[in-house]
Write a protein that holds these residues in place. Structure first.
Motif, PDB file in Angstrom:
ATOM      1  N   ARG A 194       0.920  -1.255   0.089  1.00  0.00           N
ATOM      2  CA  ARG A 194      -0.043  -0.050  -0.083  1.00  0.00           C
ATOM      3  C   ARG A 194       0.855   1.209  -0.018  1.00  0.00           C
ATOM      4  NH1 ARG A 194      -3.852   0.004   4.803  1.00  0.00           N
ATOM      5  NH2 ARG A 194      -3.946   2.200   4.521  1.00  0.00           N
ATOM      6  N   ILE A 195       1.901   1.212   0.686  1.00  0.00           N
ATOM      7  CA  ILE A 195       2.792   2.461   0.830  1.00  0.00           C
ATOM      8  C   ILE A 195       3.551   2.660  -0.500  1.00  0.00           C
ATOM      9  CG2 ILE A 195       4.767   3.221   1.898  1.00  0.00           C
ATOM     10  CD1 ILE A 195       4.003   2.178   4.506  1.00  0.00           C
ATOM     11  N   ASP A 196       3.673   1.523  -1.008  1.00  0.00           N
ATOM     12  CA  ASP A 196       4.474   1.538  -2.367  1.00  0.00           C
ATOM     13  C   ASP A 196       3.510   1.685  -3.547  1.00  0.00           C
ATOM     14  OD1 ASP A 196       6.927   0.725  -1.560  1.00  0.00           O
ATOM     15  OD2 ASP A 196       6.890  -1.189  -1.992  1.00  0.00           O
ATOM     16  N   ILE A 198       1.042   0.195  -4.594  1.00  0.00           N
ATOM     17  CA  ILE A 198       0.462  -0.793  -5.605  1.00  0.00           C
ATOM     18  C   ILE A 198      -0.963  -0.880  -5.523  1.00  0.00           C
ATOM     19  CG2 ILE A 198       0.812  -3.372  -6.202  1.00  0.00           C
ATOM     20  CD1 ILE A 198       3.584  -2.010  -5.744  1.00  0.00           C
TER      21      ILE A 198
ATOM     22  N   PRO B  72      -1.412   6.469   1.650  1.00  0.00           N
ATOM     23  CA  PRO B  72      -0.054   6.319   2.062  1.00  0.00           C
ATOM     24  C   PRO B  72       0.776   6.557   1.102  1.00  0.00           C
ATOM     25  CG  PRO B  72      -1.424   4.512   2.730  1.00  0.00           C
ATOM     26  CD  PRO B  72      -2.298   5.321   2.208  1.00  0.00           C
ATOM     27  N   SER B  73       0.414   6.038   0.041  1.00  0.00           N
ATOM     28  CA  SER B  73       1.310   5.972  -1.094  1.00  0.00           C
ATOM     29  C   SER B  73       1.804   7.413  -1.774  1.00  0.00           C
ATOM     30  CB  SER B  73       0.976   5.484  -2.539  1.00  0.00           C
ATOM     31  OG  SER B  73      -0.336   5.898  -3.053  1.00  0.00           O
ATOM     32  N   TYR B  87       8.452  -9.038  -0.844  1.00  0.00           N
ATOM     33  CA  TYR B  87       7.587 -10.041  -1.505  1.00  0.00           C
ATOM     34  C   TYR B  87       8.135 -11.216  -1.941  1.00  0.00           C
ATOM     35  CZ  TYR B  87       5.876  -5.369  -2.429  1.00  0.00           C
ATOM     36  OH  TYR B  87       5.402  -4.119  -2.277  1.00  0.00           O
ATOM     37  N   GLU B  94      13.205  -7.385  -8.383  1.00  0.00           N
ATOM     38  CA  GLU B  94      11.847  -7.319  -8.793  1.00  0.00           C
ATOM     39  C   GLU B  94      11.035  -6.772  -7.406  1.00  0.00           C
ATOM     40  OE1 GLU B  94      10.684 -11.135 -11.748  1.00  0.00           O
ATOM     41  OE2 GLU B  94      10.861 -11.339  -9.391  1.00  0.00           O
ATOM     42  N   PHE B  98       9.397  -3.274  -7.908  1.00  0.00           N
ATOM     43  CA  PHE B  98       7.887  -3.403  -7.859  1.00  0.00           C
ATOM     44  C   PHE B  98       7.036  -2.313  -7.960  1.00  0.00           C
ATOM     45  CE2 PHE B  98       3.782  -5.791  -6.358  1.00  0.00           C
ATOM     46  CZ  PHE B  98       3.576  -6.070  -7.606  1.00  0.00           C
ATOM     47  N   ALA B  99       7.325  -1.310  -6.888  1.00  0.00           N
ATOM     48  CA  ALA B  99       6.786  -0.166  -6.923  1.00  0.00           C
ATOM     49  C   ALA B  99       6.880   0.778  -8.012  1.00  0.00           C
ATOM     50  CB  ALA B  99       6.960   0.573  -5.714  1.00  0.00           C
ATOM     51  N   PHE B 102       4.606   0.611 -11.030  1.00  0.00           N
ATOM     52  CA  PHE B 102       2.998   1.190 -11.102  1.00  0.00           C
ATOM     53  C   PHE B 102       2.999   2.573 -11.018  1.00  0.00           C
ATOM     54  CE2 PHE B 102       2.994  -3.135  -9.632  1.00  0.00           C
ATOM     55  CZ  PHE B 102       1.618  -3.472 -10.488  1.00  0.00           C
ATOM     56  N   ARG B 146      14.276  -1.256  -1.306  1.00  0.00           N
ATOM     57  CA  ARG B 146      13.054  -0.985  -1.876  1.00  0.00           C
ATOM     58  C   ARG B 146      12.452   0.336  -1.442  1.00  0.00           C
ATOM     59  NH1 ARG B 146       8.638  -5.415  -0.084  1.00  0.00           N
ATOM     60  NH2 ARG B 146       8.629  -4.287   1.971  1.00  0.00           N
ATOM     61  N   ARG B 150      12.220   4.486  -4.343  1.00  0.00           N
ATOM     62  CA  ARG B 150      11.104   5.500  -4.278  1.00  0.00           C
ATOM     63  C   ARG B 150      11.405   6.952  -3.888  1.00  0.00           C
ATOM     64  NH1 ARG B 150       6.885   4.329  -0.647  1.00  0.00           N
ATOM     65  NH2 ARG B 150       5.548   5.570  -2.106  1.00  0.00           N
TER      66      ARG B 150
END
Ligand code: ATP
Ligand code: MG
Lengths: 296, 352
Positions: A194-196, A198, B72-73, B87, B94, B98-99, B102, B146, B150
């Protein structure tokens, strides 16, 4: 090796302990399996059997009823298993959401069908889906259809009815497996996602599904086997009808053995067809689900 | 500008109020550590900032923008969890990328970012492995990687090192300090390990029962605690607390044979106080003295801690530098500078 060091008396005691189980297993499983394989090469009616070589297999290819049953079974399997698996997954994910109220109630409601009596529910389905049954009445009242749907009389609708019935009965059973697996997933993985940023659908397809893969594989194989052996519902709701539209392989075996002039050899052959199909499908499913990315 | 402003932040789970009005300012690029005993609400406060829990009351600003109801994002934060939360079915590469997939980042750019993060964290040889093929420290670095890709304005860490063994913890602590310099971002870090707090923090926030007990730099909290709780919580071994009664211009210590020390702060005659003395305040040549009997000694090599008491009084911890001969049963005159003693009122508040 430890085995080599076991004394004679331990060996005897050990075998004595497993012997009862082995004997029972031998009498009630291994012997019948081997016997049915032998039977499948016998031709003749009733007790009047003789070895026929490939005769039964050749008969299979020319038997329109068998082909019918095979096609029906495949339709049930191809249509019903994916629908049920997807439904079970969606239910499981929804019921796993702590924000959902009355989760326990829903969970029980969805699981209950698979512990209800087969005969009771079959009879109930039969009456509910009768031409003037509650389902048709409700559909007409809601203006979904203008006239009653011939659930039990039309070959297409009869198949739909069977698919509805087994889906109703077995979705909860599969859902329980998914729920158990979901509850084992670390919550913080989803929080990280969620934070990321996705999106929800990607959390489902990109995280939930891959993490449930072993369970999905397991339930798919179990459901495949179940559907290929489909007997009770068709025997109780539609009796294979109308005009063999819902005849399955298992029902055909039953008919061959107990309804028609008994043809034990031929029905054994049909049974082995199911075994072979199950083996092939399970193998394929394992192949598809296998990890194609070996660790670097 | 990516400072944080918390005003009267409250959080209740049902009828239970877990956070009871948190006011806090966090500067841009500051390293802030939340410490406190288990269950005091550290994680909850961090999760409110992250947006994983809804805020029951108060106002949260990140970089001058009200964030109470922002997804949150979109808060410009990244979080590293105690359980790593990687994950499991994805490779390291990956996991880190991953983030970005998207976030509409181009594939080549994702590769570049991931490679860059892997370089910073020395993860390059591991990029094609799965989490289960990594050690705890490596997993933690992937989790940090990870977060790094971001480019968040604020990093949130919830006890990131508590699953690691002692040696690795020290190593990762230094790594995180280095990262903070290299990335120059705001970091909020939750721990109950006060060594981590003391070594990493620009500012420590001590929480107790859902409220802030004190905020300040590590040394400020160590030297000048506002209350008994902070005085006892910061510092290892713990500060000694002695019962005292104010007697004119001295404090009498009833548990220590009514020895007296000069009163260093304003307190009414006859009032009860608690005297705080850190183990390392005991030094030869101090003006005051406590006569005690040693019960047990711990030799740590560089220094020794004597556990001693007077009669039936409470056990005192006394740090001694070169007293390797000291053993249980010895009499000791522990000298200290009374000016260093801290006084607390019966409510636990500091008397200055
Ligand atoms: N989802 C929840 N529902 C109800 N109560 C909760 C929930 N999450 C936390 N709490 C309660 O809130 C309080 C603070 O929890 P929190 O996890 O913030 O503690 P903490 O300071 O992080 O402790 P620790 O050092 O053990 O991690 C605890 O009393 C806990 O029981
Ligand atoms: Mg916590």
């Amino acid at each position: 090796m430890a085995q080599a060091k076991l004394g004679r008396s331990e060996q005897v005691t050990g075998w004595a302990f497993v012997a009862p189980a082995l004997v029972l297993l031998g009498i009630f499983m291994i012997y019948p399996i081997i016997w049915s394989l032998w039977m499948s090469f016998q031709v003749g009616k009733g007790m009047n059997l003789s070895f026929g070589g490939w005769a039964n297999i050749i008969r299979l290819t020319k038997d329109p009823v068998f082909i019918r049953a095979l096609v029906n079974t495949c339709i049930f399997f191809v249509v019903q298993v994916p629908i049920m698996i997807v439904l079970a997954l969606l239910f499981a994910v929804a019921l796993n959401d702590p924000k959902l109220r009355f989760r326990g109630l829903f969970r029980t409601a969805i699981f209950l069908p698979c512990v209800t009596s087969l005969i009771a529910y079959s009879t109930l389905f039969k009456s509910m889906f009768a031409t003037d049954g509650v389902v048709n009445n409700a559909l007409i009242w809601l203006h979904v259809v203008s006239g009653p749907i011939p659930w039990l009389q039309d070959p297409f609708w009869a198949k739909v009815l069977i698919i509805l019935a087994i889906t109703w009965r077995w979705t909860g059973y599969n859902m329980i497996f998914y729920l158990a697996a979901l509850q084992n997933i670390d919550r913080s993985i989803y929080e990280a996602a969620r934070i990321d940023g996705i999106p929800a659908w990607a959390r489902f397809t990109g995280i939930t599904i891959p993490m449930l893969k072993p369970v999905i594989l397991f339930t798919t194989i179990i459901s495949t086997i179940g559907t290929l052996q489909l007997f009770d519902e068709v025997n109780n709701i539609t009796i294979g009808g109308p005009s063999d539209a819902t005849l399955t392989l298992s029902l055909y075996i039953y008919n061959l053995t107990f309804k028609f002039m008994p043809s034990f050899g031929y029905s054994a052959t049909v049974s082995w067809v199911i075994v072979v199909i199950v083996a092939i499908l399970s193998f394929l499913q394992f192949l598809i689900a296998r990890d194609r990315r070996p660790a670097a | 500008m990516s400072g944080l402003k918390l005003r009267g932040i409250r959080k209740s789970f049902g009828a239970v109020e877990v956070l009871r009005g948190i006011d806090l300012d966090i500067e841009d690029k500051e390293f802030v550590v939340f410490v406190g005993p288990s269950g005091c609400g550290k994680s909850t406060l961090l999760r409110l900032i992250a947006g994983l829990e809804t805020i029951s009351g108060g106002e949260l600003d990140i970089g001058d923008k009200r964030m109470n109801d922002v997804d949150p994002s979109r808060r410009g934060i990244a979080m590293v969890f105690q359980s790593y939360a990687l994950y499991p079915h994805m490779t390291v590469r990956e996991n880190m990328g991953f983030a970005l997939r998207f976030a509409g980042v181009a594939k080549a750019e994702i590769d570049r970012q991931v490679t860059e993060a892997a370089r910073i964290l020395e993860l390059e040889p591991l990029l094609n492995r799965r989490p289960k093929e990594l050690s705890g420290g490596q997993r933690q670095r992937v989790a940090i990687g990870r977060a790094i890709v971001r480019h968040p304005q604020v990093f949130l860490f919830d006890e990131p090192l508590s699953n690691l063994d002692a040696e690795l913890r020290v190593h990762m602590r230094i790594e995180i300090a280095r990262l903070h310099k290299e990335l120059a971002t705001t970091i909020i870090y939750v721990t109950h390990d006060q060594v981590e707090a003391m070594t990493l923090a620009d500012k420590i926030v001590v929480l107790r029962d859902g409220a802030i007990a004190q905020v300040g730099s590590p040394l400020k909290l160590y030297d000048d605690p506002d209350n008994l709780f902070v005085a006892g919580f910061i510092g290892s071994p713990k500060m000694n607390f002695l019962k005292g009664i104010v007697d004119g211009s001295v404090v009498r210590l009833p548990d220590h044979g009514n020895q007296t020390i000069p009163l260093v702060a304003k307190a009414a005659h006859g009032s009860e106080v608690t005297v705080g003395l850190r183990p390392e305040y005991f030094k030869a040549g101090g003006a005051s003295q406590l006569d005690v009997t040693v019960e047990m000694v711990e030799h740590l090599g560089s220094e020794s801690y004597a556990y001693a008491r007077h009669g039936a009084g409470d056990v005192l911890t006394i740090a001694t530098q070169n007293d390797r001969e000291l053993k249980g049963g010895d009499k000791l005159s522990a000298r200290f500078d009374p000016a260093k003693a801290l006084l607390f009122d019966p409510a636990g508040q500091r008397i200055r």
